[in-house]
Design an enzyme around this catalytic site. Structure first.
Site, PDB file in Angstrom:
ATOM      1  N   GLU A   9      25.255   9.551  34.039  1.00 29.01           N
ATOM      2  CA  GLU A   9      25.537   8.924  32.662  1.00 29.01           C
ATOM      3  C   GLU A   9      26.490   7.586  32.948  1.00 29.01           C
ATOM      4  OE1 GLU A   9      26.224  11.378  29.446  1.00 29.01           O
ATOM      5  OE2 GLU A   9      27.838   9.981  28.518  1.00 29.01           O
TER       6      GLU A   9
ATOM      7  N   ASP B 228      27.776  14.617  35.365  1.00 28.18           N
ATOM      8  CA  ASP B 228      28.622  13.548  34.258  1.00 28.18           C
ATOM      9  C   ASP B 228      29.979  13.210  34.433  1.00 28.18           C
ATOM     10  OD1 ASP B 228      29.372  12.455  32.089  1.00 28.18           O
ATOM     11  OD2 ASP B 228      29.136  13.946  30.795  1.00 28.18           O
TER      12      ASP B 228
ATOM     13  N   THR C 109      21.635  20.212  18.872  1.00 28.43           N
ATOM     14  CA  THR C 109      22.004  20.421  17.472  1.00 28.43           C
ATOM     15  C   THR C 109      20.765  20.914  16.583  1.00 28.43           C
ATOM     16  OG1 THR C 109      23.968  18.770  17.864  1.00 28.43           O
ATOM     17  CG2 THR C 109      23.143  19.285  15.637  1.00 28.43           C
TER      18      THR C 109
ATOM     19  N   THR D  48      17.969  17.437  22.927  1.00 32.81           N
ATOM     20  CA  THR D  48      18.169  18.083  21.660  1.00 32.81           C
ATOM     21  C   THR D  48      18.880  19.467  21.650  1.00 32.81           C
ATOM     22  OG1 THR D  48      16.191  16.827  21.142  1.00 32.81           O
ATOM     23  CG2 THR D  48      16.923  18.392  19.489  1.00 32.81           C
TER      24      THR D  48
ATOM     25  N   HIS E  20      27.139  13.275  20.513  1.00 31.21           N
ATOM     26  CA  HIS E  20      26.642  14.641  20.372  1.00 31.21           C
ATOM     27  C   HIS E  20      26.928  15.150  18.902  1.00 31.21           C
ATOM     28  CE1 HIS E  20      27.081  14.893  24.924  1.00 31.21           C
ATOM     29  NE2 HIS E  20      25.986  14.996  24.645  1.00 31.21           N
TER      30      HIS E  20
ATOM     31  N   ASP F 178      23.004  20.663  32.180  1.00 33.27           N
ATOM     32  CA  ASP F 178      23.154  19.567  31.266  1.00 33.27           C
ATOM     33  C   ASP F 178      24.739  19.309  31.510  1.00 33.27           C
ATOM     34  OD1 ASP F 178      22.739  17.624  29.294  1.00 33.27           O
ATOM     35  OD2 ASP F 178      23.021  19.055  27.783  1.00 33.27           O
TER      36      ASP F 178
HETATM   37  O1  TD3 Z   1      23.331  16.928  26.240  1.00 34.54           O
HETATM   38  N1  TD3 Z   1      23.047  17.245  24.951  1.00 34.54           N
HETATM   39  C1  TD3 Z   1      23.050  19.006  24.686  1.00 34.54           C
HETATM   40  C2  TD3 Z   1      24.567  19.484  24.698  1.00 34.54           C
HETATM   41  C3  TD3 Z   1      25.444  18.715  23.747  1.00 34.54           C
HETATM   42  C4  TD3 Z   1      26.557  19.659  23.421  1.00 34.54           C
HETATM   43  O2  TD3 Z   1      26.241  20.303  22.319  1.00 34.54           O
HETATM   44  C5  TD3 Z   1      22.565  16.456  23.964  1.00 34.54           C
HETATM   45  O3  TD3 Z   1      22.702  15.007  24.401  1.00 34.54           O
HETATM   46  C6  TD3 Z   1      22.256  16.885  22.634  1.00 34.54           C
HETATM   47  O4  TD3 Z   1      22.716  16.256  21.573  1.00 34.54           O
HETATM   48  P1  TD3 Z   1      22.509  16.518  20.153  1.00 34.54           P
HETATM   49  O5  TD3 Z   1      22.198  15.337  19.427  1.00 34.54           O
HETATM   50  O6  TD3 Z   1      21.675  17.598  19.871  1.00 34.54           O
HETATM   51  O7  TD3 Z   1      23.837  17.059  19.674  1.00 34.54           O
HETATM   52 ZN    ZN Z   2      24.389  15.194  26.035  1.00 31.70          ZN
END
Ligand code: TD3
Ligand code: ZN
Length: 313
Positions: free
Chosen positions: A134, A104, A254, A252, A178, A82
């Site tokens: 992205e 990214d 958070t 997801t 985020h 990610d």
């Molecule tokens: O790519 N991610 C997960 C990592 C983000 C950095 O913590 C997201 O898009 C998840 O977003 P969210 O809403 O869970 O913060």
């Molecule tokens: Zn993200």
């Protein structure tokens, strides 16, 4: 079913108009909670690590756990990098058996983003590894602000980007952010823009920053010593609408963190004599599992595991 290519998950989700949950993990507790929840819901799933997760635990631990447990589960799942920020991260993920990566470069100019993404696709495509990129920036937007054109994805650019790079999935910035503080005012997602991107590209789309930031966890965290007053997420109705308009992977992180921390704070406050971390982590994992299941249902991926048919030998 062992680890599968992210390509097949994205393709099937795009073809059948649903989204696959992509959940982040940094440790055994989250990984186990995610895989168990997905298995029980018979849902295909992405398990994903950011670069900071790799920095925290080490890729040997995180990828090692995944490879060690993969045959315990019958659902198809992909191991995804990610927000990979450079080619080195991508190559490292490939070496450790990742089946999907995100490059990214969304904070760089369009041309640079296009160039690196094309290069990553040229490396990953022959290996059967999915590539996500992205466009736009993940920032909450406010009503009537002109800057939205600067922050959000441009659908015409998206079409050019997809045609020239050959990516498997695109994350369009449509107003989510985020973390646990997503919007200053009311949540605002640009659904018209999302619709246009889907119409023009037809590609699998990814929603980042999609956590719901559920009030029950925010309340418990605040009640038991935390301070996250004013935390806001994306309403479930909006996620549903985004999936109906062509989102095929929803990230997801958070929501899982909030569920885990709310449980820890509560138990630490209540069980003053406990010195066994397992008595804290097990209930916290169970709460993470509940959230994963709730999200899987929201994305309509429950019961979809059998849609993925791949040769495993
Ligand atoms: O790519 N991610 C997960 C990592 C983000 C950095 O913590 C997201 O898009 C998840 O977003 P969210 O809403 O869970 O913060
Ligand atoms: Zn993200």
């Amino acid at each position: 079913m062992p680890l599968v290519s992210g390509k097949i998950l994205l393709e099937i989700a795009n073809e059948h108009n649903f989204a696959i949950g992509a959940f982040n993990f940094n440790n055994m507790e989250f990984l186990k909670a995610i895989l168990e929840a997905a298995e029980e819901e018979e849902a295909p799933v992405f398990i994903q690590t950011t670069e900071s997760a790799l920095k925290y635990a080490g890729i040997e631990y995180l990828a090692g756990m995944v490879h060690a447990v993969k045959d315990k589960y019958s659902i198809p799942f992909a191991l995804h990098l990610d927000h990979g920020k450079n080619l080195e991260s991508i190559l490292l993920a490939i070496r450790y058996g990742y089946t999907s990566v995100m490059i990214d470069y969304s904070d760089k100019p369009f041309g640079e983003n296009l160039k690196i993404t094309k290069e990553v696709v040229s490396i990953c495509a022959p290996l059967g590894i999915a590539v996500e990129a992205e466009l736009g920036k993940l920032e909450g937007i406010e009503d009537g602000v002109i800057s939205r054109e600067k922050v959000l994805i441009n659908p015409e650019e998206a079409k050019e980007f997809v045609d020239k790079t050959g990516v498997d999935a695109l994350a369009p910035a449509i107003g989510t952010a985020h973390g646990a503080f997503k919007f200053k005012g009311k949540p605002m997602l640009d659904f018209e823009r999302l619709k246009k991107v889907k119409e023009l590209t037809g590609i699998a789309l990814v929603l980042h920053g999609a956590s719901g930031v559920y009030s029950e966890y925010v309340e418990d965290i605040n009640k038991y010593g935390g301070e996250i007053t004013g935390a806001t997420g994306v309403p479930e109705e909006d996620v549903k609408k985004a999936v109906d308009l062509g989102i095929n992977k929803v990230n997801t992180d958070t929501d899982l963190r909030l569920a885990f921390i709310a449980t820890l704070r509560k138990l630490l406050a209540e069980e003053k004599k406990n010195v066994d971390p397992r008595k804290l982590f097990k209930p916290a994992m169970d709460e993470v599992k509940k959230v994963v299941k709730r999200r899987i249902k929201l994305y309509k991926s429950q019961g979809k595991a059998h849609f993925i048919k791949v040769r495993t030998n």
